[in-house]
Write a protein that holds these residues in place. Structure first.
Motif, short mmCIF file in Angstrom:
data_model
loop_
_atom_site.label_atom_id
_atom_site.label_comp_id
_atom_site.label_asym_id
_atom_site.label_seq_id
_atom_site.Cartn_x
_atom_site.Cartn_y
_atom_site.Cartn_z
N GLY A 1 -5.19 58.16 53.02
CA GLY A 1 -5.20 56.72 52.73
C GLY A 1 -3.78 56.20 52.64
N MET A 2 -3.68 54.88 52.81
CA MET A 2 -2.39 54.19 52.69
C MET A 2 -2.46 53.30 51.45
SD MET A 2 0.06 54.47 55.07
CE MET A 2 0.23 54.82 56.82
N TYR B 1 6.03 57.60 41.82
CA TYR B 1 7.16 56.77 42.29
C TYR B 1 6.64 55.47 42.90
CZ TYR B 1 10.80 55.10 45.44
OH TYR B 1 11.68 54.30 46.12
N THR B 2 5.60 55.59 43.74
CA THR B 2 5.06 54.40 44.42
C THR B 2 4.43 53.44 43.42
OG1 THR B 2 4.64 55.76 46.37
CG2 THR B 2 3.49 53.63 46.27
N ALA B 3 3.72 53.99 42.44
CA ALA B 3 3.07 53.13 41.43
C ALA B 3 4.10 52.29 40.68
CB ALA B 3 2.28 53.99 40.44
N ARG B 4 5.33 52.85 40.53
CA ARG B 4 6.37 52.13 39.78
C ARG B 4 7.31 51.34 40.68
NH1 ARG B 4 7.11 57.14 37.96
NH2 ARG B 4 9.23 57.14 38.79
N ALA B 5 7.14 51.46 42.00
CA ALA B 5 8.07 50.77 42.93
C ALA B 5 7.84 49.26 42.87
CB ALA B 5 7.85 51.29 44.35
N ALA B 6 8.85 48.52 43.29
CA ALA B 6 8.72 47.05 43.31
C ALA B 6 7.57 46.66 44.24
CB ALA B 6 10.03 46.43 43.82
N PRO B 7 6.63 45.85 43.74
CA PRO B 7 5.49 45.43 44.57
C PRO B 7 5.89 44.30 45.52
CG PRO B 7 5.27 44.50 42.40
CD PRO B 7 6.55 45.29 42.39
N ASP B 8 6.80 44.59 46.44
CA ASP B 8 7.37 43.52 47.28
C ASP B 8 6.99 43.66 48.75
OD1 ASP B 8 10.75 45.02 47.34
OD2 ASP B 8 8.78 45.76 48.00
N GLY B 9 6.12 44.63 49.04
CA GLY B 9 5.69 44.78 50.43
C GLY B 9 6.58 45.70 51.24
N TYR B 10 7.55 46.34 50.59
CA TYR B 10 8.48 47.20 51.34
C TYR B 10 8.38 48.68 50.95
CZ TYR B 10 10.23 42.94 53.30
OH TYR B 10 10.30 41.74 53.98
N THR B 11 7.35 49.00 50.12
CA THR B 11 7.10 50.42 49.79
C THR B 11 5.60 50.69 49.94
OG1 THR B 11 8.92 50.48 48.20
CG2 THR B 11 7.28 52.23 48.03
N PHE B 12 5.29 51.71 50.75
CA PHE B 12 3.90 52.14 50.92
C PHE B 12 3.86 53.66 50.78
CE2 PHE B 12 1.72 48.29 52.29
CZ PHE B 12 2.79 47.46 52.62
N LEU B 13 2.68 54.18 50.55
CA LEU B 13 2.48 55.63 50.36
C LEU B 13 1.36 56.07 51.27
CD1 LEU B 13 2.65 58.34 48.50
CD2 LEU B 13 0.78 57.25 47.21
N ILE B 14 1.53 57.19 51.94
CA ILE B 14 0.40 57.83 52.62
C ILE B 14 0.07 59.08 51.81
CG2 ILE B 14 1.92 59.12 54.24
CD1 ILE B 14 -0.43 58.95 56.27
N HIS B 15 -1.19 59.29 51.48
CA HIS B 15 -1.56 60.45 50.68
C HIS B 15 -2.98 60.89 51.06
CE1 HIS B 15 -1.29 63.48 47.79
NE2 HIS B 15 -1.25 62.82 46.66
N HIS B 16 -3.34 62.09 50.62
CA HIS B 16 -4.65 62.61 51.03
C HIS B 16 -5.56 62.80 49.81
CE1 HIS B 16 -3.06 66.24 49.39
NE2 HIS B 16 -2.51 66.73 50.47
N ASN B 17 -6.46 63.79 49.88
CA ASN B 17 -7.44 64.01 48.81
C ASN B 17 -6.76 64.18 47.46
OD1 ASN B 17 -8.14 64.92 51.45
ND2 ASN B 17 -9.94 65.96 50.68
N GLY B 18 -5.47 64.53 47.51
CA GLY B 18 -4.72 64.74 46.26
C GLY B 18 -4.73 63.52 45.37
N MET B 19 -4.94 62.33 45.97
CA MET B 19 -5.01 61.10 45.17
C MET B 19 -6.26 61.14 44.29
SD MET B 19 -2.81 58.66 45.21
CE MET B 19 -2.53 56.90 45.02
N ALA B 20 -7.29 61.84 44.77
CA ALA B 20 -8.57 61.88 44.04
C ALA B 20 -8.65 63.07 43.09
CB ALA B 20 -9.74 61.94 45.03
N THR B 21 -7.91 64.15 43.40
CA THR B 21 -8.01 65.37 42.57
C THR B 21 -7.06 65.32 41.37
OG1 THR B 21 -6.34 66.47 43.94
CG2 THR B 21 -8.66 66.83 44.53
N ALA B 22 -5.96 64.56 41.51
CA ALA B 22 -4.92 64.58 40.46
C ALA B 22 -5.46 64.22 39.06
CB ALA B 22 -3.78 63.65 40.85
N PRO B 23 -6.34 63.22 38.93
CA PRO B 23 -6.80 62.88 37.57
C PRO B 23 -7.49 64.04 36.84
CG PRO B 23 -7.35 61.10 39.08
CD PRO B 23 -6.83 62.25 39.93
#
Ligand code: ASP
Length: 327
Positions: A254-255, A80-102
Motif C-alpha cells: 500500500g501507499m 517517520y512517515t506518520a510524523r512527517a509534514a503532511p504537505d504532500g511531499y512525503t509518501f510511504l510504500i509498505h507491505h503486510n508489515g503495516m498490519a502486523t506491527a500492532p
C-alpha cells in the motif's frame, strides 16, 4: 521556562500551519516528492518503489525520490512517515508489515489505522523459499529431513521483526516444527547477499527480489508460498502441495501519506500511481517479477483503508499464537 514553552508552542503551531498550507492542484507538485521505503536498497520493496517512482516522475513532471529508511521490520519508516509534514511531499510504500506491527510491537509509536492518509493498494507478490546453493537438500522433502536433523543449526535470514520474510519464517517454523535460528538484516536485499555468499541457509522472500537469482540458478528453490503455482515458475510446487497444508503468504503493498496530507496531493499522487500501474513497461516488469497488479477498485484510498483494517484484525491472533513480541 513557561515563556520558552509558550514560544516553542507558538513556533510548533506556526510550523503546523505552514506544513499544511493548502496544495494548489495546478502547482502541485512544486518540488521533488520523497517515497519512503522501509527496507534497505536492493530488496523487493525497494525494487518496486524504484520502478513505480521512475514512472510516476514522468507523469508528475517532478522527481519521485526513493528514500530507504530501514530498521525494526519497517516500523522505523512508518513512524517517520506518520510524523512527517503532511504537505504532500512525503509518501510511504509498505507491505503486510503495516498490519502486523500492532500485534508485534507493544509500544508502536503510531497507529496504522489512524495516523495516515491512504493512497491505495499497489501489487500482490508471492514469496519463495530459497536456500544457499550448497545447502545439502535438493528439494523440499530433503530440506524437511535436513531441518529435523540439524534443528537450530539451520538459520533463516529475514528483514527484521515485522518483515514478511520474518513472518514467513515464523509460519514455516510452526508448520514444520523446526527450531530454525533467525538472522535479521536491514532488508532482504542484504539478506540475499548473505545467501549468495553462503553465510545463511534459508530465506523466504518476495519474487520481486528472488526471481533473477532463481532464473540464474544462483540459489536453491524449495517452493512458493501461494495457494496455486506461479505462471512465472510453473515447475515449482507450492509449500502447501508439499505437505504444509494451508500454508499461504502473499505480500500486498500500500501507499500511505502522513495524516492531514491535503486531498489534492493524495489524489494527484494516486492518479500518477494508477497511471504507472497501467504503463505497459511497468506492467511487463511486474509480470516478469511475479507481481500481480491489484484491480482498480483496490487502487483507491478506501480500497487500502478497508483492506488494512481487515488484515490487521486477521493477523492479530496469528501473531499472538506465534507468541513473539518484537519489543
Ligand atoms: N522482503 C522484506 C521483508 O521481509 C522487505 C524488503 O526487504 O523489501 O519484509
Amino acid at each position: 521556562m513557561i515563556k520558552q514553552f509558550r514560544h516553542a508552542a507558538a513556533l510548533a503551531s506556526l510550523a503546523g500551519l505552514v506544513a499544511t498550507a493548502p496544495v494548489h492542484a495546478e502547482t502541485y507538485p512544486a518540488k521533488p516528492i520523497t517515497l519512503v521505503v522501509p527496507f534497505a536498497a536492493g530488496g523487493p520493496t525497494d525494487v518496486v518503489a524504484r520502478v513505480l517512482g521512475a514512472a510516476m516522475t514522468k507523469t508528475l513532471n517532478q522527481t519521485v525520490l526513493v528514500e530507504n529508511r530501514s530498521g525494526a521490520g519497517g516500523t522505523i519508516a512508518a513512524s517517520y512517515t506518520a510524523r512527517a509534514a503532511p504537505d504532500g511531499y512525503t509518501f510511504l510504500i509498505h507491505h503486510n508489515g503495516m498490519a502486523t506491527a500492532p500485534a508485534l510491537y507493544r509500544k508502536l509509536p503510531y497507529n496504522p489505522l489512524t495516523d495516515f492518509e491512504y493512497v491505495g493498494q499497489v501489487i500482490d507478490v508471492p514469496m519463495t523459499l530459497v536456500g544457499r546453493k550448497d545447502l545439502p537438500a535438493k528439494d523440499f522433502p530433503e530440506l524437511l529431513t535436513y531441518l529435523k536433523a540439524q534443528g537450530d543449526k539451520v538459520n533463516l535470514a529475514h528483514a527484521g521483526l515485522g518483515a514478511v520474510s520474518h513472518l514467513c519464517g515464523v509460519l514455516l517454523r510452526q508448520a514444520v516444527g523446526a527450531n530454525l535460528t533467525t538472522v535479521p538484516y536491514q532488508g532482504t536485499g542484504p539478506a540475499m547477499t548473505a545467501i549468495l555468499g553462503g553465510q545463511v541457509d534459508l530465506l523466504c522472500d518476495q519474487t520481486t527480489s528472488t526471481t533473477p537469482y532463481i532464473k540464474s540458478n544462483s540459489v536453491k528453490l524449495f517452493g512458493v508460498t501461494t495457494a496455486a503455482r506461479l505462471k512465472t515458475l510453473p515447475d515449482t510446487p507450492t509449500l502447501a502441495e508439499q505437505g504444509l497444508k494451508g500454508f499461504e503468504m502473499v505480500v500486498w503493498h500500500g501507499m500511505y501519506a502522513p495524516k492531514g496530507t491535503p486531498k489534492e496531493a493524495i489524489t494527484k499522487f494516486g492518479d500518477a500511481l494508477k497511471a504507472a500501474l497501467k504503463d505497459p513497461t511497468v506492467a511487463q516488469r511486474m509480470h516478469e517479477l511475479g507481481a500481480v497488479i491489484v484491480p482498480d477498485a483496490k487502487q483507491t484510498p478506501a480500497g487500502l483503508q478497508t483492506w488494512l483494517a481487515q488484515e490487521t484484525a486477521r493477523y492479530a491472533p496469528i501473531i499472538k499464537a506465534a507468541g513473539q513480541f518484537a519489543d
